[in-house]
Design a protein around this motif. Sequence first.
Motif, short mmCIF file in Angstrom:
data_model
loop_
_atom_site.label_atom_id
_atom_site.label_comp_id
_atom_site.label_asym_id
_atom_site.label_seq_id
_atom_site.Cartn_x
_atom_site.Cartn_y
_atom_site.Cartn_z
N VAL A 1 0.87 -1.17 0.00
CA VAL A 1 0.00 0.00 0.00
C VAL A 1 0.91 1.22 0.00
O VAL A 1 1.69 1.43 0.93
CB VAL A 1 -0.94 0.03 1.22
CG1 VAL A 1 -1.74 1.34 1.25
CG2 VAL A 1 -1.88 -1.16 1.20
N GLN B 1 -0.30 6.51 -9.71
CA GLN B 1 -0.99 5.30 -10.13
C GLN B 1 0.00 4.14 -10.12
O GLN B 1 1.06 4.21 -10.75
CB GLN B 1 -1.57 5.48 -11.54
CG GLN B 1 -2.71 6.48 -11.59
CD GLN B 1 -3.87 6.07 -10.72
OE1 GLN B 1 -4.22 4.89 -10.65
NE2 GLN B 1 -4.47 7.02 -10.04
N HIS C 1 -0.97 -4.23 -10.29
CA HIS C 1 -2.39 -4.18 -9.92
C HIS C 1 -2.61 -4.52 -8.46
O HIS C 1 -3.65 -4.19 -7.89
CB HIS C 1 -3.19 -5.15 -10.80
CG HIS C 1 -2.92 -6.60 -10.51
ND1 HIS C 1 -1.77 -7.25 -10.95
CD2 HIS C 1 -3.63 -7.51 -9.78
CE1 HIS C 1 -1.80 -8.51 -10.53
NE2 HIS C 1 -2.91 -8.70 -9.82
N ARG C 2 -1.64 -5.18 -7.83
CA ARG C 2 -1.81 -5.53 -6.41
C ARG C 2 -1.52 -4.35 -5.50
O ARG C 2 -1.89 -4.37 -4.32
CB ARG C 2 -0.86 -6.67 -6.04
CG ARG C 2 -1.15 -7.99 -6.75
CD ARG C 2 -0.05 -8.99 -6.44
NE ARG C 2 1.24 -8.49 -6.88
CZ ARG C 2 2.40 -8.89 -6.36
NH1 ARG C 2 2.42 -9.74 -5.35
NH2 ARG C 2 3.54 -8.41 -6.83
N HIS C 3 -0.85 -3.32 -5.99
CA HIS C 3 -0.49 -2.18 -5.16
C HIS C 3 -1.65 -1.19 -5.09
O HIS C 3 -2.28 -0.87 -6.09
CB HIS C 3 0.75 -1.47 -5.71
CG HIS C 3 1.96 -2.37 -5.72
ND1 HIS C 3 3.12 -2.00 -6.35
CD2 HIS C 3 2.18 -3.58 -5.18
CE1 HIS C 3 4.01 -2.98 -6.19
NE2 HIS C 3 3.46 -3.95 -5.49
N ARG C 4 -1.91 -0.72 -3.89
CA ARG C 4 -2.96 0.28 -3.68
C ARG C 4 -2.30 1.58 -3.23
O ARG C 4 -1.22 1.57 -2.65
CB ARG C 4 -3.97 -0.20 -2.63
CG ARG C 4 -4.77 -1.43 -3.06
CD ARG C 4 -5.65 -1.09 -4.28
NE ARG C 4 -6.47 -2.22 -4.69
CZ ARG C 4 -6.13 -3.10 -5.60
NH1 ARG C 4 -4.93 -3.00 -6.18
NH2 ARG C 4 -6.93 -4.08 -5.94
N LEU D 1 -2.73 5.50 -1.32
CA LEU D 1 -3.47 6.39 -0.42
C LEU D 1 -2.69 7.69 -0.26
O LEU D 1 -1.46 7.70 -0.26
CB LEU D 1 -3.65 5.75 0.97
CG LEU D 1 -4.77 4.73 1.12
CD1 LEU D 1 -4.69 4.11 2.51
CD2 LEU D 1 -6.13 5.34 0.90
N GLN E 1 -10.27 4.21 5.98
CA GLN E 1 -9.68 4.17 4.63
C GLN E 1 -8.46 3.27 4.59
O GLN E 1 -8.30 2.45 3.67
CB GLN E 1 -9.28 5.58 4.20
CG GLN E 1 -10.44 6.54 3.94
CD GLN E 1 -9.92 7.92 3.59
OE1 GLN E 1 -8.94 8.38 4.16
NE2 GLN E 1 -10.59 8.59 2.66
N THR F 1 -8.22 -0.24 2.50
CA THR F 1 -7.23 -0.33 1.43
C THR F 1 -6.30 -1.52 1.65
O THR F 1 -5.92 -2.21 0.69
CB THR F 1 -6.41 0.97 1.35
OG1 THR F 1 -7.30 2.07 1.18
CG2 THR F 1 -5.45 0.93 0.19
N GLU G 1 -8.11 -4.60 0.55
CA GLU G 1 -8.11 -4.74 -0.90
C GLU G 1 -6.76 -5.22 -1.40
O GLU G 1 -6.68 -6.06 -2.32
CB GLU G 1 -8.46 -3.39 -1.54
CG GLU G 1 -9.89 -2.92 -1.26
CD GLU G 1 -10.13 -1.53 -1.82
OE1 GLU G 1 -9.18 -0.95 -2.39
OE2 GLU G 1 -11.27 -1.03 -1.68
N ALA G 2 -5.67 -4.68 -0.83
CA ALA G 2 -4.33 -5.08 -1.27
C ALA G 2 -4.07 -6.55 -0.96
O ALA G 2 -3.47 -7.26 -1.76
CB ALA G 2 -3.28 -4.19 -0.60
N ALA H 1 -6.08 -8.60 -3.47
CA ALA H 1 -5.49 -8.53 -4.81
C ALA H 1 -4.17 -9.29 -4.89
O ALA H 1 -3.85 -9.89 -5.91
CB ALA H 1 -5.27 -7.08 -5.21
#
Length: 561
Positions: free
Chosen positions: A517, A525, A529-532, A534, A543, A547, A550-551, A554
Amino acid sequence: MTGDPLARADLRRDQDVFAVRRLGRQIAELVGLEAQDQVRVATALSEIGREVLALGAEGRVSFTLGNDRLIVTVDYPDGGDLRPSEGLMLAGRLVDEVALAEGEGRVTLVKRIPGHRYHRSPETVRDGVARLAPSTAMEELREQNQELATTLEEVLRLNAELAETNQGVMALYNQLSAELEETNRGVVALYAELDEKSSQLRQAAEARQRFWASVSHELRLPLTSIIGLVRLLLGPGGEPLTGEQKHQVELIGGSAETLLALVGELLDLAKAESGRLDPQPSLVDVADLAERLRLMLASADRADEVALVVEVADDVGEVFVDEIMLTRILRNLLSNALKFTERGEVRLTVAVEPATAEVAFTVSDTGVGIPEEHRQRVFEEFFQVPGPLQLRSKGTGLGLPYARRLAEALGGTIELASAVGEGTTVTLRLPHRVGAPEVGRVLVADDDADFRTLARQMLFGYAAEVDEAADGAEALDRMRERVPDVVLVDLFMPRLDGNLLMQRMAEDERLRRVPVVVVSVAPMQPEDHRHRVLGKQGLRRDQLVETIREAVVAGGGGEAG
């Protein structure tokens, strides 16, 4: 350029260059230019005249006065090229403007006349030019030599002034260097003294912690023995006591229990200062805990004057927290409120704040309040607010400092608001966790110590363990020693920044699947795709937790070590 014509001169042979030079200097004097500017105009004209004659044809020089400017136009045969000439470049340094019109065969020189100088009319200048006596090349050469001599004298004078200035600058430099060297010695000595003082303070703090720990340990044993003996005397197996004896024994027991609680607080404070407070979280029924505190602290002899009210919202339920620490915090806050409230109520309100995903424990009273100048000092150890009610109420001044230390150990905060005569409100905020930790080990890689502390507080209860690294290189070493489940990465770190850290992780077989994260002041950006991502600004706990979830999903989970 337009203006009033003053004079003209032809350029046919070398002697004309001297004549044009002399004419230019004299016209410059007549229009009000200073001596140095007169020489500059004359020299520029002689250089352009020399270049024109070098083209092998005749030229013409025209002098014009217009709008505070002396304009000199040199016409030469069309087709000549003056662009690479040294004379043109030198003239450009001597006058204010030089315009070359190659297609027309013309060079225009412009010299501005200072506004404060006296200006003569064009007629006066023309009359002055008409009265000029003709001169020979030898006379002009003599005039040039005089100009050179004058210029040389001026240069020598300026060199002398410059040498004198340099001496002054060197003297000032030497003085400043000596003062700076002396200051540096003082700074070095100050740093050495500060290091010594810091070492002494650390030793004093360690000695104080050892003292509190030793004294607390030594006091606990006799106090525990006193409490045990009191219970034996008051128990069913003991000798019958008179009413007065029973009352005195109960006072002894109550005092011993109070001392034992105080010793425990002192020991916890010493642990907190050394960072050795280790919460042991479990699921705690907040409503049940609040009711037990109400029954424990409610005083029958003050029930009519001060009511102790407890309100727990239905959505609070169970919270994953250290029950003993939470109980001690709330007991201290409620005891303080009851101690300084003579009439009205003391209210404990517990509610969930969805915006921050925190549980807020609010203790409010209708007591005497705290003056503004003492509101920050109440969190200092052994400080008590002066006042008549405070004098009648016994205490050590450890309640609020102790509560704040415990709150910080639980990843929470304590805030206080008060007004004299209106009461005090103290709010404890803790992360709202209603179950066991969802992730194992989280590594926070950030050079900002404040953010690492904030992240640790936000992740309390959600992560079983939170580790820290102050830069990318340290984070990589820690991950290779023990692979985390999730990594929080700041992009801008010393030694190894966030982008390089993620690149090294991708190259490592054991680390490439660890969810990342990115938490940064300038979010980007992610390529993976696995990186989120914030942003740090206004980051909330809900939050951050969502997040991370989600990480983890993913990335398929980390390889916990």
